[in-house]
Design an enzyme around this catalytic site. Sequence first.
Site, PDB file in Angstrom:
ATOM      1  N   GLY A  46      59.596 -34.483  35.826  1.00  0.00           N
ATOM      2  CA  GLY A  46      58.219 -34.598  36.158  1.00  0.00           C
ATOM      3  C   GLY A  46      57.638 -36.066  36.357  1.00  0.00           C
ATOM      4  CD  GLN A  48      56.151 -41.853  31.871  1.00  0.00           C
ATOM      5  OE1 GLN A  48      57.153 -42.519  31.778  1.00  0.00           O
ATOM      6  NE2 GLN A  48      54.957 -42.101  32.246  1.00  0.00           N
ATOM      7  NE  ARG A  76      60.229 -22.618  37.917  1.00  0.00           N
ATOM      8  CZ  ARG A  76      60.094 -22.268  37.126  1.00  0.00           C
ATOM      9  NH1 ARG A  76      60.247 -23.137  36.033  1.00  0.00           N
ATOM     10  NH2 ARG A  76      60.118 -21.000  36.698  1.00  0.00           N
ATOM     11  CB  SER A  78      61.799 -30.392  37.900  1.00  0.00           C
ATOM     12  OG  SER A  78      62.239 -29.052  38.053  1.00  0.00           O
ATOM     13  CD  GLN A 110      56.336 -25.752  27.921  1.00  0.00           C
ATOM     14  OE1 GLN A 110      56.940 -25.238  26.906  1.00  0.00           O
ATOM     15  NE2 GLN A 110      55.167 -25.344  28.316  1.00  0.00           N
ATOM     16  CG  HIS A 132      52.994 -38.668  23.359  1.00  0.00           C
ATOM     17  ND1 HIS A 132      52.386 -39.654  22.813  1.00  0.00           N
ATOM     18  CD2 HIS A 132      52.291 -37.648  23.172  1.00  0.00           C
ATOM     19  CE1 HIS A 132      51.120 -39.382  22.454  1.00  0.00           C
ATOM     20  NE2 HIS A 132      50.992 -38.087  22.757  1.00  0.00           N
ATOM     21  CD  GLU A 393      48.221 -46.378  29.711  1.00  0.00           C
ATOM     22  OE1 GLU A 393      48.386 -46.727  28.501  1.00  0.00           O
ATOM     23  OE2 GLU A 393      48.605 -45.357  30.126  1.00  0.00           O
TER      24      GLU A 393
HETATM   25  N1  LIG Z   1      52.405 -38.535  32.367  1.00  0.00           N
HETATM   26  C1  LIG Z   1      52.795 -39.803  31.975  1.00  0.00           C
HETATM   27  O1  LIG Z   1      52.377 -40.440  32.729  1.00  0.00           O
HETATM   28  C2  LIG Z   1      53.025 -39.999  30.624  1.00  0.00           C
HETATM   29  C3  LIG Z   1      53.608 -39.128  29.767  1.00  0.00           C
HETATM   30  N2  LIG Z   1      54.217 -39.303  28.587  1.00  0.00           N
HETATM   31  C4  LIG Z   1      54.789 -38.524  27.803  1.00  0.00           C
HETATM   32  O2  LIG Z   1      56.016 -38.173  28.599  1.00  0.00           O
HETATM   33  C5  LIG Z   1      56.322 -36.730  28.285  1.00  0.00           C
HETATM   34  C6  LIG Z   1      56.630 -36.079  29.599  1.00  0.00           C
HETATM   35  O3  LIG Z   1      55.142 -35.916  30.031  1.00  0.00           O
HETATM   36  P1  LIG Z   1      55.180 -35.817  31.773  1.00  0.00           P
HETATM   37  O4  LIG Z   1      56.009 -36.559  32.549  1.00  0.00           O
HETATM   38  O5  LIG Z   1      53.619 -35.953  31.984  1.00  0.00           O
HETATM   39  O6  LIG Z   1      55.628 -34.179  31.833  1.00  0.00           O
HETATM   40  P2  LIG Z   1      55.418 -33.448  33.389  1.00  0.00           P
HETATM   41  O7  LIG Z   1      54.334 -32.390  33.145  1.00  0.00           O
HETATM   42  O8  LIG Z   1      55.460 -34.243  34.266  1.00  0.00           O
HETATM   43  O9  LIG Z   1      56.869 -32.767  32.937  1.00  0.00           O
HETATM   44  C7  LIG Z   1      57.230 -31.682  33.920  1.00  0.00           C
HETATM   45  C8  LIG Z   1      58.699 -31.306  33.577  1.00  0.00           C
HETATM   46  O10 LIG Z   1      58.966 -30.947  32.450  1.00  0.00           O
HETATM   47  C9  LIG Z   1      59.581 -29.402  32.558  1.00  0.00           C
HETATM   48  N3  LIG Z   1      59.324 -28.563  32.030  1.00  0.00           N
HETATM   49  C10 LIG Z   1      58.181 -27.955  31.749  1.00  0.00           C
HETATM   50  N4  LIG Z   1      58.089 -27.000  30.794  1.00  0.00           N
HETATM   51  C11 LIG Z   1      59.385 -26.929  30.398  1.00  0.00           C
HETATM   52  C12 LIG Z   1      60.066 -26.001  29.466  1.00  0.00           C
HETATM   53  N5  LIG Z   1      59.304 -25.139  29.112  1.00  0.00           N
HETATM   54  N6  LIG Z   1      61.318 -26.278  29.438  1.00  0.00           N
HETATM   55  C13 LIG Z   1      62.215 -27.178  29.876  1.00  0.00           C
HETATM   56  N7  LIG Z   1      61.376 -27.911  30.801  1.00  0.00           N
HETATM   57  C14 LIG Z   1      60.096 -27.904  30.997  1.00  0.00           C
HETATM   58  C15 LIG Z   1      59.495 -29.312  34.226  1.00  0.00           C
HETATM   59  O11 LIG Z   1      60.447 -28.445  34.599  1.00  0.00           O
HETATM   60  P3  LIG Z   1      60.316 -27.299  35.557  1.00  0.00           P
HETATM   61  O12 LIG Z   1      60.425 -27.427  36.908  1.00  0.00           O
HETATM   62  O13 LIG Z   1      61.333 -26.265  34.927  1.00  0.00           O
HETATM   63  O14 LIG Z   1      58.813 -26.675  35.161  1.00  0.00           O
HETATM   64  C16 LIG Z   1      59.552 -30.563  34.822  1.00  0.00           C
HETATM   65  O15 LIG Z   1      60.590 -31.190  35.121  1.00  0.00           O
HETATM   66  C17 LIG Z   1      55.419 -36.197  27.292  1.00  0.00           C
HETATM   67  O16 LIG Z   1      55.630 -36.476  25.887  1.00  0.00           O
HETATM   68  C18 LIG Z   1      54.182 -37.200  27.561  1.00  0.00           C
HETATM   69  O17 LIG Z   1      53.192 -37.182  26.701  1.00  0.00           O
HETATM   70  C19 LIG Z   1      54.099 -40.657  28.299  1.00  0.00           C
HETATM   71  C20 LIG Z   1      53.355 -41.720  28.812  1.00  0.00           C
HETATM   72  C21 LIG Z   1      52.913 -41.395  30.107  1.00  0.00           C
HETATM   73  C1  LIG Z   2      47.292 -41.711  30.411  1.00  0.00           C
HETATM   74  C2  LIG Z   2      47.714 -41.615  29.288  1.00  0.00           C
HETATM   75  C3  LIG Z   2      49.179 -41.365  28.875  1.00  0.00           C
HETATM   76  O1  LIG Z   2      49.252 -41.659  27.680  1.00  0.00           O
HETATM   77  C4  LIG Z   2      49.814 -42.541  29.716  1.00  0.00           C
HETATM   78  C5  LIG Z   2      49.941 -42.316  31.382  1.00  0.00           C
HETATM   79  O2  LIG Z   2      50.107 -43.445  29.172  1.00  0.00           O
HETATM   80  C6  LIG Z   2      49.554 -40.000  29.121  1.00  0.00           C
HETATM   81  O3  LIG Z   2      49.899 -39.338  28.362  1.00  0.00           O
HETATM   82  O4  LIG Z   2      49.579 -39.554  30.457  1.00  0.00           O
HETATM   83 MG   LIG Z   3      49.891 -43.250  27.263  1.00  0.00          MG
HETATM   84 MG   LIG Z   4      49.712 -40.042  26.517  1.00  0.00          MG
END
Ligand SMILES: NC(=O)C1=CN([C@@H]2O[C@H](COP(=O)(O)OP(=O)(O)OC[C@H]3O[C@@H](n4cnc5c(N)ncnc54)[C@H](OP(=O)(O)O)[C@@H]3O)[C@@H](O)[C@H]2O)C=CC1
Ligand SMILES: CC[C@](O)(C(C)=O)C(=O)O
Ligand SMILES: [Mg+2]
Ligand SMILES: [Mg+2]
Length: 491
Positions: A46, A48, A76, A78, A110, A132, A393
């Site tokens: 997704g 990250q 999907r 991903s 998850q 995270h 940020e």
């Molecule tokens: N968003 C951001 O920019 C930031 C996120 N983070 C951290 O990074 C981590 C990822 O966040 P983020 O990138 O937003 O996540 P996303 O919501 O973008 O992740 C989606 C991905 O996770 C998979 N997924 C969803 N549910 C499940 C499940 N039950 N089992 C297995 N795979 C699953 C999806 O696959 P499928 O196609 O199977 O649904 C997809 O590949 C988190 O810990 C978040 O806090 C940290 C800094 C910034």
């Molecule tokens: C917006 C906050 C964040 O922590 C990030 C992008 O750094 C997140 O959880 O998405």
């Molecule tokens: Mg952050």
């Molecule tokens: Mg965060």
Amino acid sequence: MGNYFNTLSLRDKLDQLSKCRFMDTSEFADGVDALKGKKIVIVGCGAQGLNQGLNMRDSGLDISYALRDAAIAEKRASFVNASENGFVVGTYQEVIPTADLVLNLTPDKQHTNVVKAVMPLMKKGATLAYSHGFNIVEEGMQIREDLTVIMVAPKSPGSEVREEYKRGFGVPTLIAVHEENDPEGKGWAQAKAYAVATGGDKAGVLASSFIAEVKSDLMGEQTILCGLLQTGSILCFDKMVEEGIEPGYASKLIQYGWETVTEGLKYGGVTNMMDRLSNAAKIKAFELSEELKDIMRPLFQKHMDDIIEGRFSAGMMADWANDDKDLLGWRAATAETAFEKTPAGDVEITEQEYYDNGVLMVAMVRAGVELAFEAMVDSGIIDASAYYESLHETPLIANTIARKKLYEMNAVISDTAEYGCYLFDHACKPLLADFMKTVGTDVIGKAYAKDNGEGVDNAKLIAVNKALRNHPVEKVGEFLRASMTAMKPIV
Ligand SMILES: NC(=O)C1=CN([C@@H]2O[C@H](COP(=O)(O)OP(=O)(O)OC[C@H]3O[C@@H](n4cnc5c(N)ncnc54)[C@H](OP(=O)(O)O)[C@@H]3O)[C@@H](O)[C@H]2O)C=CC1
Ligand SMILES: CC[C@](O)(C(C)=O)C(=O)O
Ligand SMILES: [Mg+2]
Ligand SMILES: [Mg+2]
């Protein structure tokens, strides 16, 4: 399982919260060596997952993806993202047993399920990484004793992790090793190599703790980074339209205004952003932001207290257990706001005009950055970490609004950040209702022009400049920005 932070003694809590050391560039001299030739498997593709994977592959590492069976069978997003970018994709059973390092980049909600499914498949002595620490800190996840557990948390949305890397820069990153899971003492070397591979070392890396990351990350995202940008967008838009500003102009001023004014913030802190205004407008923005700080301080402090004491995570986990009822309802309501539904007009707005006609937005940014920074530091979070989570940020999040408004911001941030953003927004809008009645188009929508003929009170201007420059966020910012030599302009 339970809240791990809450099981610690006060002394240990404070010790963990204050863990934060700005790393010298010389500490990254080994580059990605500690991970070179190792098999790295990313779970989830997704926000990250995809972007970190692209950077790490471009840095010479061996990346593949593990996706759940249904994502592969149903092709999907991903699956499509990973395979169209040429990565090997497999089921957990196929690829996890081959991994030396598994990056868990699925949504926080998850993590317990994913880690429980992945852990039995991981080979002895492998490493599990997070971006995270929610699962470890707020849910108390226990990891197999032979596994090393590290965190590499980019302080930015995934899209910007990629964009900054392509620009030859990076995003500030917090790294940590879970002290209970470092059986071979290799955690720090691997975390450093991972940070280099994503480009983080170019923007600044803090050696921190899972706890300090979680508490500061939640605070930043809920308040200044996402919550206040959402509240500010909706309130400023409604105000302008109510006062007769053409809706397409109002929509554009906000959609691109946050990005433009916070670009000034990124380069030279609050001081530079405010210096972009005329002297009279700067004094006005300062006065507005002082008022905003007084009104919003209790709300910022409440968010910090709820985060530290575990009330925020308990509330969000209750919503997880309730099929995300609140999150989905709030998401739908955001899509219905007038700001979201009004396309940006086809009008030219110069870079300077965004500042001149957006004095209130500048005031909101200053108030939000300083309040978030102050609340974090008051709770024992180190100033450098508070700086990344407030000032640095904000422009990276503002870039996402410039792309597709609040929809885009809330889509690219984590679900955890999105939940906290709405929570803050719903409390903040009513809090600012009376204040908004007192402001007009001279501070939002039209240029603030009080210095035409009226002159500027020099004594006041000197006092304002002194207050801005002496805030602690400016002091630490000056130090941290000095090492950001590869930063590239966006606007
Ligand atoms: N968003 C951001 O920019 C930031 C996120 N983070 C951290 O990074 C981590 C990822 O966040 P983020 O990138 O937003 O996540 P996303 O919501 O973008 O992740 C989606 C991905 O996770 C998979 N997924 C969803 N549910 C499940 C499940 N039950 N089992 C297995 N795979 C699953 C999806 O696959 P499928 O196609 O199977 O649904 C997809 O590949 C988190 O810990 C978040 O806090 C940290 C800094 C910034
Ligand atoms: C917006 C906050 C964040 O922590 C990030 C992008 O750094 C997140 O959880 O998405
Ligand atoms: Mg952050
Ligand atoms: Mg965060």
